[in-house]
Design an enzyme around this catalytic site. Sequence first.
Site, mmCIF file in Angstrom:
data_model
loop_
_atom_site.group_PDB
_atom_site.id
_atom_site.type_symbol
_atom_site.label_atom_id
_atom_site.label_comp_id
_atom_site.label_asym_id
_atom_site.label_seq_id
_atom_site.Cartn_x
_atom_site.Cartn_y
_atom_site.Cartn_z
ATOM 1 N N LYS A 22 0.956 -1.212 -0.137
ATOM 2 C CA LYS A 22 -0.190 -0.005 -0.007
ATOM 3 C C LYS A 22 0.833 1.245 -0.104
ATOM 4 C CE LYS A 22 -2.352 0.843 3.701
ATOM 5 N NZ LYS A 22 -2.345 2.015 4.361
ATOM 6 N N SER A 23 1.775 1.349 0.847
ATOM 7 C CA SER A 23 2.828 2.296 0.903
ATOM 8 C C SER A 23 3.346 2.743 -0.487
ATOM 9 C CB SER A 23 3.950 2.107 1.928
ATOM 10 O OG SER A 23 3.380 1.778 3.186
ATOM 11 N N GLY A 69 -5.552 7.820 5.675
ATOM 12 C CA GLY A 69 -4.792 8.710 6.107
ATOM 13 C C GLY A 69 -3.857 9.068 4.970
ATOM 14 N N SER A 144 4.778 12.696 11.531
ATOM 15 C CA SER A 144 4.474 11.361 10.585
ATOM 16 C C SER A 144 5.185 11.686 9.154
ATOM 17 C CB SER A 144 2.932 11.486 10.231
ATOM 18 O OG SER A 144 2.767 10.544 8.976
ATOM 19 N N SER A 145 5.902 10.733 8.899
ATOM 20 C CA SER A 145 6.599 10.739 7.518
ATOM 21 C C SER A 145 5.884 10.786 6.422
ATOM 22 C CB SER A 145 7.475 9.378 7.552
ATOM 23 O OG SER A 145 6.640 8.267 7.556
ATOM 24 N N ASP A 291 4.096 0.453 12.439
ATOM 25 C CA ASP A 291 2.855 -0.193 11.936
ATOM 26 C C ASP A 291 2.979 -1.758 12.288
ATOM 27 O OD1 ASP A 291 1.556 1.959 10.930
ATOM 28 O OD2 ASP A 291 2.177 1.419 8.819
ATOM 29 N N ARG A 322 -3.782 3.764 18.797
ATOM 30 C CA ARG A 322 -3.676 2.275 18.697
ATOM 31 C C ARG A 322 -2.982 1.551 20.232
ATOM 32 N NH1 ARG A 322 -1.189 1.643 12.568
ATOM 33 N NH2 ARG A 322 -3.328 1.388 11.499
#
Length: 407
Positions: A22-23, A69, A144-145, A291, A322
Amino acid sequence: MHFTLQKSEIAKKSSVKITGSKSESNRLLLLQALYPEFKLENVSNSDDSNLMTNALSSKSEIVDIHHAGTAMRFLTAYFSIQEGRETVLTGSKRMKERPIKILVEALQELGAEISYEENEGFPPIRISGKKLIKNKVSLKANVSSQYISALLLIGSKLENGIELTLEGEITSVPYIKMTLSLLDEIGFNTSFEHNIISVKPNTAQLKSKLLTVESDWSSASYYYSIAALSDVGTEITLSSYKQNSLQGDSALVEIYKHFGVSTVYNKNKITLKKEVSSLEQLSLDLKDAPDIAQTIAVTCFALGIPCDLVGLHTLKIKETDRLVALKTEIEKLGGEVEITDKSLYLKASKDINSMVSIATYNDHRMAMAFAPLALKTSLIVEDAMVVSKSYPTFYDDLESLGFEITK
């Protein structure tokens, strides 16, 4: 829809083909929208990547990316350089609670026109696309990267490129390096020295090229957990993976050695082999691979191994908080968990409560991280198809291994 996972045993040898990362897919989909010269194969079939594809081809003024996101961050940058286009970027109720201000301010510093439709600092946002001339911007390195990657992905399209100065300790470096490596592979000029990252403007005609997306290492994490909870001698083969992966979650290979899981590479496949393990306690800094924290915590709980996980500050702004979610659900199962805003400590526990109903909080990783527990006890997964966000065929693939699932 709730699924019941009965206590199961899996085959000694099995294999699974996992869809593209997905990334990687979302980065390459955005770059393909900017540069249609190249084609993609093995693109993720996740909800997030489908939403990304649809948003990039949408002609509507209002673009709704639901829970995605990554798409929210990347598309904020993308639409800011679509000259003459007005876009309102919105999402789910949870998405409207996830901060976007740091990225918006960085883009505004470059000259972008972005305003908030509801609450300051949060989606939905209104973006008036324009040509961006400025090329230098600073932002905190521990954000966040995805904010950083969003800026880098549009850098080659800016008249003067882009130069980012990161202040402080950098989080999720592998994800930043993934973005830069994909840009390099296409043919752009990038650099990452000390705390300064730059992408030069593209001045050449790109050659047509076919790019293959590597399969998702985050999705592989659940099979590492399954292997760790299985009998010695169990083998699970996964495809398609590279030994020199760009994905930060490939750290699984080293991490799961602690649990007695070895990884053997053969062409584009990996085979996970369960061997004897004598692990008594696990301490990890997961700032470069947050993750997989949920998967690791559940693996430790299932094996009765205490763990101390740090570097988890970004988990509070994911699909759910989370850290709180992990504490709540593991304690339902009989565990003891202590959390701060950036760490999780799990105490050793001998027994696992049976037929506990696991809440998933609109978070795909909660559902998938807890599923391997079915090798130890029966459990119920609430809103089970939340997994479609990143891995729609997850339960079918578990059944192919031998899991008994009532849907």
